[in-house]
Motif scaffolding. Sequence first.
Motif, mmCIF file in Angstrom:
data_model
loop_
_atom_site.group_PDB
_atom_site.id
_atom_site.type_symbol
_atom_site.label_atom_id
_atom_site.label_comp_id
_atom_site.label_asym_id
_atom_site.label_seq_id
_atom_site.Cartn_x
_atom_site.Cartn_y
_atom_site.Cartn_z
ATOM 1 N N GLU A 125 7.496 -2.563 113.038
ATOM 2 C CA GLU A 125 6.382 -2.055 113.704
ATOM 3 C C GLU A 125 5.553 -1.103 112.625
ATOM 4 O O GLU A 125 6.170 -0.490 111.784
ATOM 5 N N LEU A 127 2.638 0.638 113.464
ATOM 6 C CA LEU A 127 2.269 1.918 113.729
ATOM 7 C C LEU A 127 3.132 2.904 113.706
ATOM 8 O O LEU A 127 4.365 3.004 114.358
ATOM 9 N N TYR A 318 -5.362 -0.299 118.564
ATOM 10 C CA TYR A 318 -3.869 0.696 119.001
ATOM 11 C C TYR A 318 -3.799 2.025 117.896
ATOM 12 O O TYR A 318 -3.187 2.668 118.680
ATOM 13 N N THR A 319 -4.584 1.927 116.921
ATOM 14 C CA THR A 319 -4.674 3.090 116.370
ATOM 15 C C THR A 319 -5.154 4.233 117.142
ATOM 16 O O THR A 319 -5.183 5.505 116.839
ATOM 17 N N THR A 322 -2.901 5.560 120.305
ATOM 18 C CA THR A 322 -1.823 6.427 119.977
ATOM 19 C C THR A 322 -2.425 7.560 119.024
ATOM 20 O O THR A 322 -1.467 8.508 118.375
ATOM 21 N N ARG A 323 -3.658 7.732 118.957
ATOM 22 C CA ARG A 323 -4.145 8.602 117.801
ATOM 23 C C ARG A 323 -3.894 9.925 118.155
ATOM 24 O O ARG A 323 -3.643 10.982 116.902
ATOM 25 N N THR A 326 0.007 10.703 117.128
ATOM 26 C CA THR A 326 0.155 10.190 115.562
ATOM 27 C C THR A 326 -0.636 11.389 114.665
ATOM 28 O O THR A 326 0.321 11.665 114.006
ATOM 29 N N LEU A 341 -3.346 2.189 107.314
ATOM 30 C CA LEU A 341 -2.636 2.032 108.676
ATOM 31 C C LEU A 341 -3.239 0.778 109.015
ATOM 32 O O LEU A 341 -2.619 -0.212 109.528
ATOM 33 N N LYS A 342 -4.621 0.749 109.379
ATOM 34 C CA LYS A 342 -5.153 -0.327 109.791
ATOM 35 C C LYS A 342 -5.173 -1.592 109.021
ATOM 36 O O LYS A 342 -5.130 -2.764 109.791
ATOM 37 N N LEU A 345 -1.940 -4.016 109.861
ATOM 38 C CA LEU A 345 -2.017 -4.576 111.261
ATOM 39 C C LEU A 345 -2.756 -6.050 111.307
ATOM 40 O O LEU A 345 -3.710 -6.308 110.335
#
Length: 483
Positions: A125, A127, A318-319, A322-323, A326, A341-342, A345
Amino acid sequence: MTDKNQKPGETKAALAFPEWATRAAADIADQKSEPGCEAMTRVVETVCKEAPVVYRNEVANRLQDDDSAAHRWYRFVLSFPPHLVRDYLEDFGIENGKIVLDPFCGTGTTIVECQKMGISSIGIEALPMAHFASQVKTDWSPMPRRLLDHAKKIAEKTIAKLEASGIQDIPFFAEQPDETEKLRRLPEDIGTLLLKGSVSPLPMHKTLVLMETIEENRDKRYYEHERLALANALVDDISNLRFGPEIGVGKKKEDAPVVAPWLSRIQAIAEDLEHLPEVNGASTMVHRGDARDVIELLKPNSIDAVFTSPPYPNEKDYTRTTRLETVLLGFVKDKVDLRALKKSLVRSNTRSVYKADDDDAWIENHAEIQRIAGEIEERRIELGKTSGFERLYHRVTKLYFGGMARHLAVLRKALRPGAQLAYVVGDQASYLRVMIRTGQLLADIAESLGYEVDDIDLFRTRLATATKEQLREEVVRLRWPGK
């Protein structure tokens, strides 16, 4: 799993938040000689009456009562149900001694279910919050009573800190101080990463006090479970977030309880730990990584089955979903972290597209994907849509399927001959109402890469927000022949 305290013939009901909170209150009430217990009891009892939990995914995709253990600790919106994992693994003939992979692990539905079944599994995963949740949800080592006792002490200390500054954790009848300048806040550079208004100032202050107390009383046996419980409570009870087709800020809560919802999550975790099965030799590993580069994390010819649900080609970021948790848990500290992170993905939305992206090269000869992308661009021009994101709709469609082709191509090296795979995907019409039959296109790509397509099963239908059409969610069943 049968409760050892359950009477013969009695069915154990699924626990709801008010029951957890009531039990937590009763436990603390039994220890009235301890400082802070009366305040904590008031908090929990009040939340029982005023603020029952509604999980983010509950309406769209309920957990069956018997499935809730470990899964309920933290879940994505619209996570696929655990019984789907069991159904397919049983159909595949997967048992102890085999290894199951979920390369888009999310919050761990597949690997948790494998652990319950005594089957070894590997999750991947990208994220960080979802990766963290998967790790914690497969760690069944804490002693339940000791975890709960430790959390109660943290709750009592947090209540004492708040009361010392004139703040109650009970927003329904307590007068709270007006001096917002005295409330704790996130550093400005970190706060700007959040959706504006995600959490109101007073609940944020209480949350930061609770986080501080968890750190001050850190015990490695319980620390991660306590943090996951906070992440869950943050989203469902403390924040102002709402979840529709996309995450947003809903009705503002000037105040909200913090300690009691957190403690209720700990109660739920402790109850689950009491009854979860022994692991019995099955191993579970969770890697933080990019599903398009799985071979860097897996041994060649090691995987017997895959069960997963990749992102769909739509505008769900999805970032952003869950921001809040996170950022508050410290997994992303600045915009540099967020950008990195982006980039890790599969490109499924326009907010994650970058100039140097080149996954579309993988499907440059796929006629149907090229046709769909062309239709999206033609419709954009016809409708006069000129925003930066709208101009990227056709490109992100190609990048998405290119990323999935790259994933399937690299994955082949890790699969054993005869490995069976199941991909849960859904049709989409997010890009100017142009229909994208995700399952069929994914099956076509897999076949071009040497996989055999066993079937495409209908899992369920859902209502498209834009068109009000029923869209198919399907399970694409593949087999790797080992060529």
